[in-house]
Design an enzyme around this catalytic site. Structure first.
Site, short mmCIF file in Angstrom:
data_model
loop_
_atom_site.label_atom_id
_atom_site.label_comp_id
_atom_site.label_asym_id
_atom_site.label_seq_id
_atom_site.Cartn_x
_atom_site.Cartn_y
_atom_site.Cartn_z
N HIS A 217 0.79 -1.27 0.00
CA HIS A 217 0.07 0.13 -0.08
C HIS A 217 0.90 1.17 0.00
CE1 HIS A 217 0.73 -1.46 4.14
NE2 HIS A 217 0.76 -0.04 4.34
N HIS B 103 0.97 5.05 0.97
CA HIS B 103 0.30 6.08 1.95
C HIS B 103 0.32 7.45 1.31
CE1 HIS B 103 0.34 3.76 5.88
NE2 HIS B 103 1.63 3.32 5.10
P1 5GP Z 1 1.72 0.10 7.36
O1 5GP Z 1 2.10 0.35 8.85
O2 5GP Z 1 1.51 -1.28 7.16
O3 5GP Z 1 2.39 0.81 6.34
O4 5GP Z 1 0.26 1.01 7.30
C1 5GP Z 1 -0.92 0.06 7.47
C2 5GP Z 1 -2.05 1.15 7.56
O5 5GP Z 1 -3.32 0.50 7.54
C3 5GP Z 1 -1.95 2.22 8.73
O6 5GP Z 1 -1.77 3.34 8.63
C4 5GP Z 1 -3.21 1.81 9.54
O7 5GP Z 1 -3.98 2.76 10.07
C5 5GP Z 1 -4.11 1.46 8.24
N1 5GP Z 1 -5.13 0.40 8.66
C6 5GP Z 1 -5.12 -0.97 9.25
N2 5GP Z 1 -6.35 -1.55 9.39
C7 5GP Z 1 -7.06 -0.66 8.46
C8 5GP Z 1 -8.51 -0.97 8.22
O8 5GP Z 1 -9.14 -2.00 8.69
N3 5GP Z 1 -9.01 -0.08 7.45
C9 5GP Z 1 -8.52 1.11 7.10
N4 5GP Z 1 -9.14 1.91 6.49
N5 5GP Z 1 -7.27 1.35 7.48
C10 5GP Z 1 -6.63 0.45 7.90
#
Ligand code: 5GP
Ligand code: ZN
Length: 118
Positions: free
Chosen positions: A95, A97
């Protein structure tokens, strides 16, 4: 099926920004900026490490459209993808951001002394 695959399949609800055949953009549940959108490929890819140039081809313009649609394109924004443990990747589905809507800070990324590495 992983969390973000379930979001693509709409098994888990999300706040959609836009989608097309290949990509899905939705608001982060725990936003770190006034605009915090997650952009994902609809097919499961673990992380940037597994991403090919071919899969990346249409992602660039899709992210630019997300920035336009969320009204952050002209003022500026940041695009980040966390990779693996050291990168802080919590969800193992690639993903991007997309962050904006305010002047962003440049973070304190590590307690290691960066100057030791060059
Ligand atoms: P990472 O830390 O893997 O780069 O980012 C994961 C992101 O996914 C985090 O910013 C977190 O807030 C978001 N996230 C986790 N679970 C969910 C969810 O169920 N729905 C949404 N919309 N975002 C999520
Ligand atoms: Zn997935």
């Amino acid at each position: 099926m992983c969390l973000f695959c379930k979001i693509v399949e709409k098994e888990i609800p999300s706040n959609l920004v836009m989608e097309n055949d290949e990509f899905y953009a939705f608001h982060d549940i725990n936003p770190k900026a006034p605009v915090h959108v997650l952009v994902i490929p609809k097919i499961h890819v673990d992380s940037f490490n597994e991403l090919t140039g071919e899969m990346m081809k249409n992602m660039t313009s899709f992210i630019q459209e997300v920035a336009l649609k969320t009204d952050i394109k002209e003022a500026g924004y940041r695009v980040i993808t966390n990779v693996g443990d050291n990168g802080g990747q919590e969800v193992k589905h690639l993903h991007w951001h997309v962050l904006g809507g305010a002047k962003l800070k440049w973070g304190h990324f590590s307690d290691a002394n960066a100057k030791d590495f060059f």
